[in-house]
Design a protein around this motif. Structure first.
Motif, PDB file in Angstrom:
ATOM      1  N   GLN A  42       0.952  -1.299  -0.101  1.00 19.76           N
ATOM      2  CA  GLN A  42       0.173   0.089   0.076  1.00 19.76           C
ATOM      3  C   GLN A  42       0.863   1.270  -0.007  1.00 19.76           C
ATOM      4  OE1 GLN A  42      -2.352   0.539   3.595  1.00 19.76           O
ATOM      5  NE2 GLN A  42      -3.632   2.335   2.527  1.00 19.76           N
ATOM      6  N   TYR A  70      -6.639   0.886  -1.109  1.00 18.49           N
ATOM      7  CA  TYR A  70      -6.679   1.610   0.191  1.00 18.49           C
ATOM      8  C   TYR A  70      -5.686   2.590   0.398  1.00 18.49           C
ATOM      9  CZ  TYR A  70      -8.299  -3.254   1.169  1.00 18.49           C
ATOM     10  OH  TYR A  70      -9.065  -4.433   1.232  1.00 18.49           O
ATOM     11  N   PHE A  74      -3.288   4.935   8.414  1.00 19.33           N
ATOM     12  CA  PHE A  74      -3.262   3.702   8.826  1.00 19.33           C
ATOM     13  C   PHE A  74      -4.532   3.111   9.430  1.00 19.33           C
ATOM     14  CE2 PHE A  74      -2.281   1.170  12.669  1.00 19.33           C
ATOM     15  CZ  PHE A  74      -1.619  -0.285  12.017  1.00 19.33           C
ATOM     16  N   THR A  77      -7.233   2.310   7.269  1.00 16.35           N
ATOM     17  CA  THR A  77      -6.997   1.159   6.452  1.00 16.35           C
ATOM     18  C   THR A  77      -7.481  -0.075   7.368  1.00 16.35           C
ATOM     19  OG1 THR A  77      -5.289   2.021   5.093  1.00 16.35           O
ATOM     20  CG2 THR A  77      -5.148  -0.508   5.483  1.00 16.35           C
ATOM     21  N   VAL A  78      -6.907   0.054   8.672  1.00 22.68           N
ATOM     22  CA  VAL A  78      -7.435  -1.040   9.626  1.00 22.68           C
ATOM     23  C   VAL A  78      -8.969  -1.240   9.756  1.00 22.68           C
ATOM     24  CG1 VAL A  78      -7.071  -1.651  12.314  1.00 22.68           C
ATOM     25  CG2 VAL A  78      -5.303  -0.729  11.027  1.00 22.68           C
ATOM     26  N   CYS A  81     -10.232  -2.813   6.851  1.00 19.41           N
ATOM     27  CA  CYS A  81      -9.650  -4.065   6.952  1.00 19.41           C
ATOM     28  C   CYS A  81     -10.598  -5.071   8.008  1.00 19.41           C
ATOM     29  CB  CYS A  81      -8.400  -4.599   7.467  1.00 19.41           C
ATOM     30  SG  CYS A  81      -7.752  -6.054   7.668  1.00 19.41           S
ATOM     31  N   ARG A  82     -11.080  -4.709   9.099  1.00 17.42           N
ATOM     32  CA  ARG A  82     -11.746  -5.268  10.192  1.00 17.42           C
ATOM     33  C   ARG A  82     -13.078  -5.243   9.657  1.00 17.42           C
ATOM     34  NH1 ARG A  82      -9.177  -2.188  15.579  1.00 17.42           N
ATOM     35  NH2 ARG A  82      -7.468  -3.548  15.633  1.00 17.42           N
ATOM     36  N   TRP A 113      -1.810  -6.727   8.304  1.00 14.91           N
ATOM     37  CA  TRP A 113      -2.991  -6.009   8.693  1.00 14.91           C
ATOM     38  C   TRP A 113      -3.832  -6.875   9.654  1.00 14.91           C
ATOM     39  CZ3 TRP A 113      -5.119  -3.628   3.581  1.00 14.91           C
ATOM     40  CH2 TRP A 113      -4.379  -3.152   3.045  1.00 14.91           C
ATOM     41  N   CYS A 114      -4.091  -6.233  11.016  1.00 17.03           N
ATOM     42  CA  CYS A 114      -4.678  -6.975  11.895  1.00 17.03           C
ATOM     43  C   CYS A 114      -4.428  -8.304  12.195  1.00 17.03           C
ATOM     44  CB  CYS A 114      -6.530  -7.180  11.364  1.00 17.03           C
ATOM     45  SG  CYS A 114      -7.183  -5.552  10.941  1.00 17.03           S
ATOM     46  N   ALA A 118      -2.259  -8.720   4.448  1.00 15.44           N
ATOM     47  CA  ALA A 118      -3.272  -7.615   3.883  1.00 15.44           C
ATOM     48  C   ALA A 118      -4.261  -8.339   3.013  1.00 15.44           C
ATOM     49  CB  ALA A 118      -2.413  -6.630   3.195  1.00 15.44           C
ATOM     50  N   GLN A 119      -5.506  -7.890   3.032  1.00 12.72           N
ATOM     51  CA  GLN A 119      -6.851  -8.678   2.617  1.00 12.72           C
ATOM     52  C   GLN A 119      -6.573  -8.686   0.913  1.00 12.72           C
ATOM     53  OE1 GLN A 119      -8.294  -9.656   5.277  1.00 12.72           O
ATOM     54  NE2 GLN A 119     -10.295  -8.928   4.561  1.00 12.72           N
TER      55      GLN A 119
END
Length: 279
Positions: A42, A70, A74, A77-78, A81-82, A113-114, A118-119
């Motif tokens: 990203q 994205y 940050f 983005t999180v 993602c969630r 991420w999380c 990343a997704q």
């Protein structure tokens, strides 16, 4: 310290001149194989690692691109993602320019991420068949997540052969060039000579100096890492590496532990570095 030489003909050797590599999956080291570096990035940080690996292994290079980029902060983005994880709706990605079916080895890169890849990487994996291929994961992260990410990736590619991966904190990206080179040599991917890894000594209670090292390395990290209760150490390249066992509570209030790694360099003027956490 005793040095170990890892040659190109090692059983797990993957890279050579051009795209010539020693095969792993069919166990015929003389077979010609091809490799490709596929990554999602990203902010171009993971891209830096991808280019280092592609150059060192003479692999082809291509990126995963989300249809809906994205582009937020940050935190944004999180949050996205969630939301995607909770809804089970994966982001659409564009087809890559390379045909992965033509490659035997895939270096797969991503930011964490999380706690997982990343997704867009998960979306990409749904559209490719990695069966029988060697997968070498690499990632960038704020605190850690290589181990949890790879565990999830393995579920999405059950018939692929995953090698150990490489991860680096985004704040330490300047160290990636040296670390990637050492990682490739230790993995048998690249010829070269590195110091033999020394195991960590037995865990022990912290003394005041070791507590001070932890605080110096992790004190400015903005998220909880837990309280250090035990520590072990080992000699590392130009310094000492510490592995702290920390205790905290999870979101449900249950006790939990983590491993926090800190590198102390012998170089004058360089303070202790928080390198990763394994939860």
């Amino acid at each position: 310290m005793k040095k170990t030489l890892i040659a190109m003909s090692a059983a797990l050797s993957l890279a050579g001149c051009g795209n010539k590599q020693n095969a792993v999956v069919d166990e015929t080291p003389s077979s010609a194989t091809k490799s490709v570096v596929i990554y999602y990035s990203q902010t171009h940080v993971t891209e830096q690692v991808a280019k280092l690996i592609a150059e060192a292994t003479s692999a082809d290079l291509d990126s995963i691109v989300a249809v809906e980029p994205y582009n937020g902060t940050f935190e944004e983005t999180v949050a996205r993602c969630r939301k995607e994880m909770e809804s089970g709706v994966a982001p659409a990605v564009k087809p890559t320019n390379v045909d992965v079916a033509k490659y035997d080895t895939v270096y797969l890169g991503f930011p964490v991420w999380c706690g997982i890849a990343a997704q867009p990487v998960g979306s990409w994996m749904k559209n490719v068949d990695l069966s029988g291929k060697v997968v070498v994961p690499f990632c960038t992260f704020g605190s850690g997540g290589l181990e949890t990410s790879v565990a999830e990736l393995k579920k999405a590619a059950l018939n692929a052969k995953f090698m150990n991966g490489y991860g680096v904190r985004t704040i330490r990206i300047a160290k990636a060039a040296d670390e990637v080179d050492e990682f490739l040599i230790r993995s048998g991917i690249k010829a070269g000579e590195v110091e033999a890894e020394v195991p960590f000594v037995e865990k022990r209670n912290l003394n005041d100096e070791e507590k001070g090292i932890f605080d110096a390395a992790c004190g400015d990290y903005p998220y909880p890492l837990g309280s250090p209760v035990l520590v072990s150490s080992r000699a590392a390249k130009n310094g000492t590496e510490y592995r702290y066992i920390t205790e905290s509570k999870d979101a449900n209030g249950n006790p939990t532990q983590a491993e926090v790694f800190v590198l102390v360099s012998n170089e004058e003027g360089v303070g202790p570095e928080f390198t990763k956490v394994v939860r």
